[in-house]
Design a protein around this motif. Structure first.
Motif, PDB file in Angstrom:
ATOM      1  N   ARG A 337       0.820  -1.047   0.176  1.00 19.36           N
ATOM      2  CA  ARG A 337      -0.145  -0.272  -0.078  1.00 19.36           C
ATOM      3  C   ARG A 337       0.883   1.204   0.076  1.00 19.36           C
ATOM      4  O   ARG A 337       1.634   1.317   0.770  1.00 19.36           O
ATOM      5  N   LYS A 338       0.488   1.942  -0.715  1.00 17.53           N
ATOM      6  CA  LYS A 338       1.251   3.567  -1.024  1.00 17.53           C
ATOM      7  C   LYS A 338       0.132   4.578  -0.783  1.00 17.53           C
ATOM      8  O   LYS A 338      -1.158   4.323  -1.224  1.00 17.53           O
ATOM      9  N   ASN A 339       0.387   5.620  -0.253  1.00 17.76           N
ATOM     10  CA  ASN A 339      -0.518   6.780  -0.274  1.00 17.76           C
ATOM     11  C   ASN A 339      -0.779   7.500  -1.591  1.00 17.76           C
ATOM     12  O   ASN A 339       0.102   7.813  -2.388  1.00 17.76           O
ATOM     13  N   TYR A 340      -2.047   7.734  -1.990  1.00 15.46           N
ATOM     14  CA  TYR A 340      -2.322   8.611  -3.230  1.00 15.46           C
ATOM     15  C   TYR A 340      -2.190   9.992  -2.825  1.00 15.46           C
ATOM     16  O   TYR A 340      -1.752  10.168  -1.549  1.00 15.46           O
ATOM     17  N   PRO A 341      -1.761  10.935  -3.764  1.00 13.45           N
ATOM     18  CA  PRO A 341      -1.369  12.280  -3.192  1.00 13.45           C
ATOM     19  C   PRO A 341      -2.808  13.002  -2.613  1.00 13.45           C
ATOM     20  O   PRO A 341      -3.882  12.876  -3.157  1.00 13.45           O
ATOM     21  N   VAL A 342      -2.865  13.346  -1.416  1.00 14.24           N
ATOM     22  CA  VAL A 342      -3.808  13.854  -0.611  1.00 14.24           C
ATOM     23  C   VAL A 342      -3.501  15.254   0.017  1.00 14.24           C
ATOM     24  O   VAL A 342      -2.165  15.542   0.138  1.00 14.24           O
ATOM     25  N   ALA A 343      -4.667  16.115   0.136  1.00 18.77           N
ATOM     26  CA  ALA A 343      -4.204  17.467   0.550  1.00 18.77           C
ATOM     27  C   ALA A 343      -5.519  17.958   1.547  1.00 18.77           C
ATOM     28  O   ALA A 343      -6.472  17.317   1.186  1.00 18.77           O
ATOM     29  N   ILE A 344      -5.344  18.887   2.230  1.00 20.95           N
ATOM     30  CA  ILE A 344      -6.344  19.526   2.695  1.00 20.95           C
ATOM     31  C   ILE A 344      -6.938  20.688   1.664  1.00 20.95           C
ATOM     32  O   ILE A 344      -6.341  21.842   1.863  1.00 20.95           O
ATOM     33  N   GLY A 345      -8.175  20.611   1.212  1.00 19.23           N
ATOM     34  CA  GLY A 345      -8.261  21.227   0.077  1.00 19.23           C
ATOM     35  C   GLY A 345      -8.654  22.617   0.153  1.00 19.23           C
ATOM     36  O   GLY A 345      -8.414  23.600  -0.747  1.00 19.23           O
ATOM     37  N   ASN A 346      -9.028  22.976   1.467  1.00 19.18           N
ATOM     38  CA  ASN A 346      -9.470  24.665   1.851  1.00 19.18           C
ATOM     39  C   ASN A 346      -8.001  25.142   2.620  1.00 19.18           C
ATOM     40  O   ASN A 346      -8.497  26.364   3.229  1.00 19.18           O
TER      41      ASN A 346
END
Length: 412
Positions: A337-346
């Motif tokens: 398992r690897k993380n997809y690119p994720v962010a806090i959008g606001n």
């Protein structure tokens, strides 16, 4: 304890940021959420899809037809948008066929691939006049029988299982024993049988793998594909009009992965096509792509419902999860398992960060969208964005698991 690096800038380039807020399709994320009325949702950017097709047109050899593999994202609005940009569509079910026909693309530019087509699906395809990619000799028998019963002349191509695979591909679709297509060594027998029928033969579909980020592997696959095409076409008792060389072009998901150099791939393909042209006069070449057209143009958005700490580990609990986005949870083909690119959008450009795990509301530890990832410090009400979500998202996920509501999809 391993932690993921922050989202690298290369994956953010297509998306502007205004006042700390991600902008997609010209709309700030918080405004888009208000317009939709709830989370979770998928949003696809029509500009990015259009620009990706334009990039391919720029670098692929002139005359190569571009088809969209609808399985990557069958949202009707996305398919309608792409139908104005590409030369054809590939479907994998009668349901997808209906969406493709609704776009107005001519039936002869729609192909139907996939093992295990039912007789009803075959009959629908024959009646529609689309091209059926034959996956087995038994399927050919069924097509011949149905054509006689329906008094129609079906359009068919042979899906070839080559004797090679696309090296370093995320998903190998050819080489060895496969449920897909007809083994290359058996194709001459099938061609001889087709020659004795009234079937309208279109050509060959040779597909060896997908999600590849190594230009040299794709170049080698193109070379072997065209060599096989020449071999089969030269010996064919029926005219080969079209050769579909598949796709295989991948997109970067994880740290360290680099986007493909399309200029190199296109230049090499042009050279190879020139070399085989004398042996394949009048043949139309098709490149069929799905993920590469839409994957980077989509995001998945969910809202943080709770923030909790368990034995020193911070969890952001959201209203989304693996039931909406199985691939991002790591349960759609990932071995490790690897993380997809994720962010806090606001809170895109804020500098206060912490290491967190983003989880969903399901009663399983597999419901994990980000594992120990460095993200902007977030609180309940903030929006989690999963990038690279335009392909194999909603329709590749176990939506009915635990009965949570389905997310919305929008094209902006």
């Amino acid at each position: 304890m391993k932690t993921s690096q922050p989202l690298h800038n290369a994956l953010l380039q297509p998306y502007p940021v205004e006042d700390h807020c991600l902008v997609i399709g010209g709309i700030p994320l918080t405004r888009l959420m208000q317009r939709i009325g709830r989370t979770p949702f998928y949003a696809y950017d029509r500009r990015l899809i259009r620009e990706r097709v334009s990039l391919l047109r720029q670098h692929l050899p002139q005359g190569v037809h571009l088809h969209y593999a609808m399985k990557a994202n069958p949202m009707p609005a996305v398919v309608q948008h792409l139908a104005q940009l590409v030369d054809g569509i590939d479907v994998a079910s009668a349901g997808e066929m209906k969406i493709a026909l609704d776009t107005g693309i001519t039936p002869e530019n729609i192909s139907f691939a996939g093992p295990g087509k039912s007789r009803q699906e075959l009959a629908c395809a024959i009646a529609a006049g689309i091209v059926l990619n034959i996956e087995s000799e038994q399927e050919l028998t069924a097509i011949i029988e149905l054509a006689e019963q329906m008094s129609l002349r079906p359009k068919v191509a042979i899906r070839v299982n080559p004797d090679f695979e696309l090296k370093s591909s995320g998903m190998k679709m050819g080489g060895g024993a496969k449920q897909f297509g007809i083994d290359a060594e058996t194709v001459p027998t099938i061609l001889a049988r087709i020659a004795r029928t009234n079937i309208d033969f279109e050509g060959l579909h040779i597909f060896s793998g997908s999600q590849n980020l190594k230009a040299e592997a794709i170049q080698e696959s193109h070379e072997k594909t065209l060599q096989l095409a020449v071999q089969l076409t030269t010996a064919s008792p029926v005219r080969v009009r079209t050769i579909n060389i598949g796709g295989g072009l991948g997109i970067p998901y994880f740290p360290g992965e680099q986007p493909l150099d399309l200029a190199v791939i296109g230049s090499n393909l042009g050279k190879l096509l020139a070399e085989v042209a004398p042996a394949l006069p009048g043949v139309r070449f098709v490149m069929e792509l799905g993920r590469y057209l839409v994957g980077e143009a989509g995001i998945y958005v969910c809202k943080i419902l709770d923030k909790k700490v368990s034995r020193g580990q911070v969890f952001l609990v959201t209203d989304g999860g693996l039931h909406h986005h199985l691939a991002a949870s790591g349960n759609f083909g990932q071995v490790i398992r690897k993380n997809y690119p994720v962010a806090i959008g606001n809170k895109m450009s804020m500098t206060d960060t912490e290491i967190v795990s983003v989880v969903g509301p399901l009663c399983t530890p597999l419901d994990l969208l980000a594992d120990r990832m460095m993200l902007t410090r977030a609180e309940p009400g903030d929006l989690v964005v999963v990038f690279q979500s335009g392909a194999y998202g909603l329709t590749a996920s176990p939506l009915a698991f635990l009965g949570h509501p389905a997310p919305t999809e929008v094209l902006v």
